[in-house]
Design a protein around this motif. Structure first.
Motif, PDB file in Angstrom:
ATOM      1  N   VAL A   1       0.811  -1.230   0.000  1.00 27.95           N
ATOM      2  CA  VAL A   1       0.000   0.000   0.000  1.00 27.95           C
ATOM      3  C   VAL A   1       0.839   1.273   0.000  1.00 27.95           C
ATOM      4  N   THR A   2       2.111   1.196  -0.370  1.00 24.22           N
ATOM      5  CA  THR A   2       2.913   2.406  -0.487  1.00 24.22           C
ATOM      6  C   THR A   2       2.867   2.927  -1.921  1.00 24.22           C
ATOM      7  N   VAL A   3       3.399   4.121  -2.138  1.00 23.05           N
ATOM      8  CA  VAL A   3       3.413   4.712  -3.476  1.00 23.05           C
ATOM      9  C   VAL A   3       4.134   3.794  -4.467  1.00 23.05           C
ATOM     10  N   LYS A   4       5.325   3.329  -4.109  1.00 24.82           N
ATOM     11  CA  LYS A   4       6.090   2.475  -5.015  1.00 24.82           C
ATOM     12  C   LYS A   4       5.373   1.164  -5.290  1.00 24.82           C
ATOM     13  N   ALA A   5       4.779   0.591  -4.254  1.00 20.68           N
ATOM     14  CA  ALA A   5       4.091  -0.689  -4.424  1.00 20.68           C
ATOM     15  C   ALA A   5       2.916  -0.561  -5.388  1.00 20.68           C
TER      16      ALA A   5
ATOM     17  N   ASN B   1       3.521   3.878 -22.371  1.00 21.53           N
ATOM     18  CA  ASN B   1       4.556   4.193 -23.357  1.00 21.53           C
ATOM     19  C   ASN B   1       5.575   5.196 -22.860  1.00 21.53           C
ATOM     20  N   ASP B   2       5.235   5.922 -21.806  1.00 20.86           N
ATOM     21  CA  ASP B   2       6.102   7.007 -21.336  1.00 20.86           C
ATOM     22  C   ASP B   2       6.282   6.872 -19.827  1.00 20.86           C
ATOM     23  N   LYS B   3       7.515   6.708 -19.397  1.00 16.45           N
ATOM     24  CA  LYS B   3       7.775   6.533 -17.968  1.00 16.45           C
ATOM     25  C   LYS B   3       7.430   7.772 -17.152  1.00 16.45           C
ATOM     26  N   GLU B   4       7.293   8.928 -17.811  1.00 14.99           N
ATOM     27  CA  GLU B   4       6.936  10.141 -17.074  1.00 14.99           C
ATOM     28  C   GLU B   4       5.546  10.025 -16.468  1.00 14.99           C
ATOM     29  N   PHE B   5       4.721   9.144 -17.046  1.00 16.40           N
ATOM     30  CA  PHE B   5       3.369   8.965 -16.538  1.00 16.40           C
ATOM     31  C   PHE B   5       3.356   8.145 -15.252  1.00 16.40           C
ATOM     32  N   LEU B   6       4.469   7.513 -14.926  1.00 17.20           N
ATOM     33  CA  LEU B   6       4.473   6.561 -13.831  1.00 17.20           C
ATOM     34  C   LEU B   6       4.656   7.240 -12.480  1.00 17.20           C
ATOM     35  N   SER B   7       3.723   8.071 -12.122  1.00 17.19           N
ATOM     36  CA  SER B   7       3.668   8.657 -10.783  1.00 17.19           C
ATOM     37  C   SER B   7       2.283   8.406 -10.233  1.00 17.19           C
ATOM     38  N   ILE B   8       2.185   8.368  -8.934  1.00 22.61           N
ATOM     39  CA  ILE B   8       0.895   8.072  -8.321  1.00 22.61           C
ATOM     40  C   ILE B   8      -0.119   9.168  -8.641  1.00 22.61           C
ATOM     41  N   ASN B   9       0.365  10.391  -8.892  1.00 24.64           N
ATOM     42  CA  ASN B   9      -0.547  11.496  -9.198  1.00 24.64           C
ATOM     43  C   ASN B   9      -1.192  11.357 -10.570  1.00 24.64           C
TER      44      ASN B   9
ATOM     45  N   ASN C   1     -10.799   2.874 -15.429  1.00 23.15           N
ATOM     46  CA  ASN C   1     -11.496   2.729 -14.151  1.00 23.15           C
ATOM     47  C   ASN C   1     -11.337   1.337 -13.568  1.00 23.15           C
ATOM     48  N   ASP C   2     -11.304   0.308 -14.425  1.00 24.53           N
ATOM     49  CA  ASP C   2     -11.151  -1.057 -13.927  1.00 24.53           C
ATOM     50  C   ASP C   2      -9.839  -1.220 -13.174  1.00 24.53           C
ATOM     51  N   THR C   3      -8.783  -0.601 -13.695  1.00 26.82           N
ATOM     52  CA  THR C   3      -7.483  -0.664 -13.023  1.00 26.82           C
ATOM     53  C   THR C   3      -7.533   0.060 -11.684  1.00 26.82           C
ATOM     54  N   ILE C   4      -8.124   1.240 -11.686  1.00 22.25           N
ATOM     55  CA  ILE C   4      -8.236   2.016 -10.438  1.00 22.25           C
ATOM     56  C   ILE C   4      -9.053   1.259  -9.405  1.00 22.25           C
ATOM     57  N   ASN C   5     -10.159   0.672  -9.830  1.00 23.89           N
ATOM     58  CA  ASN C   5     -11.009  -0.089  -8.903  1.00 23.89           C
ATOM     59  C   ASN C   5     -10.265  -1.290  -8.330  1.00 23.89           C
TER      60      ASN C   5
ATOM     61  N   LYS D   1      -5.715   9.608   0.823  1.00 24.94           N
ATOM     62  CA  LYS D   1      -6.597  10.612   0.217  1.00 24.94           C
ATOM     63  C   LYS D   1      -6.964  10.246  -1.221  1.00 24.94           C
ATOM     64  N   MET D   2      -6.018   9.728  -1.978  1.00 27.27           N
ATOM     65  CA  MET D   2      -6.274   9.429  -3.393  1.00 27.27           C
ATOM     66  C   MET D   2      -7.258   8.286  -3.577  1.00 27.27           C
ATOM     67  N   PHE D   3      -7.176   7.286  -2.710  1.00 29.29           N
ATOM     68  CA  PHE D   3      -8.008   6.097  -2.886  1.00 29.29           C
ATOM     69  C   PHE D   3      -9.178   6.052  -1.903  1.00 29.29           C
TER      70      PHE D   3
END
Length: 371
Positions: free
Chosen positions: A258-262, A276-284, A292-296, A330-332
């Motif tokens: 349940v951490t950001v990295k995990a 396709n872009d590693k810049e997208f790989l942030s929790i924000n 939505n399926d992934t988020i759920n 807060k995010m989830f």
């Protein structure tokens, strides 16, 4: 002689009990103090008279009637002195001055460019001496010092260098400051002071767990008598014995789930074909780029892991109140999701601010002054 010594020790002990009760519950009448302590009204009246003469407590007005004459209320004497508190960052100190009733009397900030422990020690000593110089003009003084160590200082070894005319020695920061200022000093980590602040804010008598979900899972447990339990490391609680391994070798602990990295690792695994872009790989960026399926799926996994942790803590330590903080909570929507599925515990989102945290530091310092 020994008999007189025993009586004095008993009287001092009862005074401390009265003062601790007034810190936590004041102002109170003499009758209420008698009920809290189990001491007779005569004993309470005698002790109160001594404490009033010593200017440690004072009569603060008339309380509500319970059918008879309205009682005179007692509280700590806020005119007697102050507690100065600091929150230490890397390049500045925030300072709040509290009276004995934990009312804020002054607030200041000190900025600096150079940082090491002897330098920090010198800044604090000089600042406290400057404050007390002005208070002495009003026949008031500082009785204690409370310090909150900001989270980003946790990797530093907080041992100051105390120099005297005879020698130099290594001490903890609290020892060095107490020696130089000749007052009690309390130094606590921010996580423990946040949990104490929540405990004070809710005014609860229940055991409380404060859980921060960010780059790692950090926690602090407050027992119903106000003590911090430092033996619990919730981050290494095993949730899934078949789960991934953390750097410390714990398989399937909360830190791996349940951490950001995990969560980023889990999202990458679920959306491997769409990234396709590693810049997208942030929790924000989760809600912006993924389905939505992934988020759920991620949300349900977070909630399931935390439910196991909560039930373990409830059974192990009889904790009834859980306070969550941090980016993940807060995010989830952790609080609402958990509260819907767990009816026998109270789950809250943390809203304490720096003033609340330093007030908790002041309260711990006040207790140390008394004892």
């Amino acid at each position: 002689m020994r008999h007189k010594s025993n009586l004095k020790e008993l009287k001092d002990k009862n005074k401390k009990r009265m003062l601790k009760i007034l810190i936590n519950n004041g102002p109170l009448s003499r009758t209420e103090l008698s009920q809290y302590t189990g001491l007779s009204m005569t004993a309470i009246s005698d002790l109160a008279e001594e404490l009033i003469n010593e200017k440690i407590i004072k009569e603060s007005g008339i309380g509500p009637s319970n059918g008879g004459r309205r009682p005179i209320m007692l509280e700590l004497n806020s005119d007697n002195g102050y507690i100065v508190t600091f929150k230490i960052y890397r390049n500045n100190l925030s300072c709040i001055l509290f009276d004995f009733n934990l009312n804020k009397r002054d607030e200041r900030e000190i900025k600096f460019n150079y940082y090491d422990l002897p330098f920090l020690q010198k800044i604090i000593v000089n600042f406290v001496n400057d404050i007390e110089f002005n208070l002495n003009k009003e026949n008031k003084k500082i009785y204690g010092l409370g310090i909150c160590l900001n989270d980003d200082l946790k990797e530093l070894n907080f041992r100051g260098v105390l120099s005297t005319s005879i020698s130099s020695d290594y001490m903890t920061l609290s020892q060095a400051l107490s020696y130089e200022l000749d007052i009690p000093v309390v130094v606590e980590n921010e996580i423990d002071l946040k949990s104490m602040a929540e405990y004070l804010t809710f005014g609860t008598n229940e055991n409380l767990a404060y859980i921060d979900l960010n780059d790692e899972v950090r926690s602090s447990v407050i027992l119903r008598d106000g003590r911090v339990n430092n033996d619990i490391n919730i981050g290494h609680m095993i949730i899934d014995r078949n789960g991934p391994e953390c750097p410390e070798g714990h398989k399937g602990c909360l830190n791996t789930l349940v951490t950001v990295k995990a969560l980023i690792r889990k999202i990458v695994a679920l959306e491997r074909n769409h990234i396709n872009d590693k810049e997208f790989l942030s929790i924000n960026s989760v809600y912006k780029f993924f389905e939505n399926d992934t988020i759920n799926k991620i949300t349900n996994d977070v909630i399931d892991a935390l439910k196991v942790a909560i039930l373990n803590l409830k059974n192990l330590l009889n904790i009834k109140l859980f306070v969550f903080d941090g980016k993940i909570s807060k995010m989830f929507n952790v609080v609402d999701n958990l509260q819907k599925s767990l009816n026998d515990v109270i789950i809250k989102q943390s809203f304490v601010n720096d003033e609340d945290i330093l007030k908790a530091a002041a309260k711990l310092t006040l207790n140390k002054i008394i004892y």
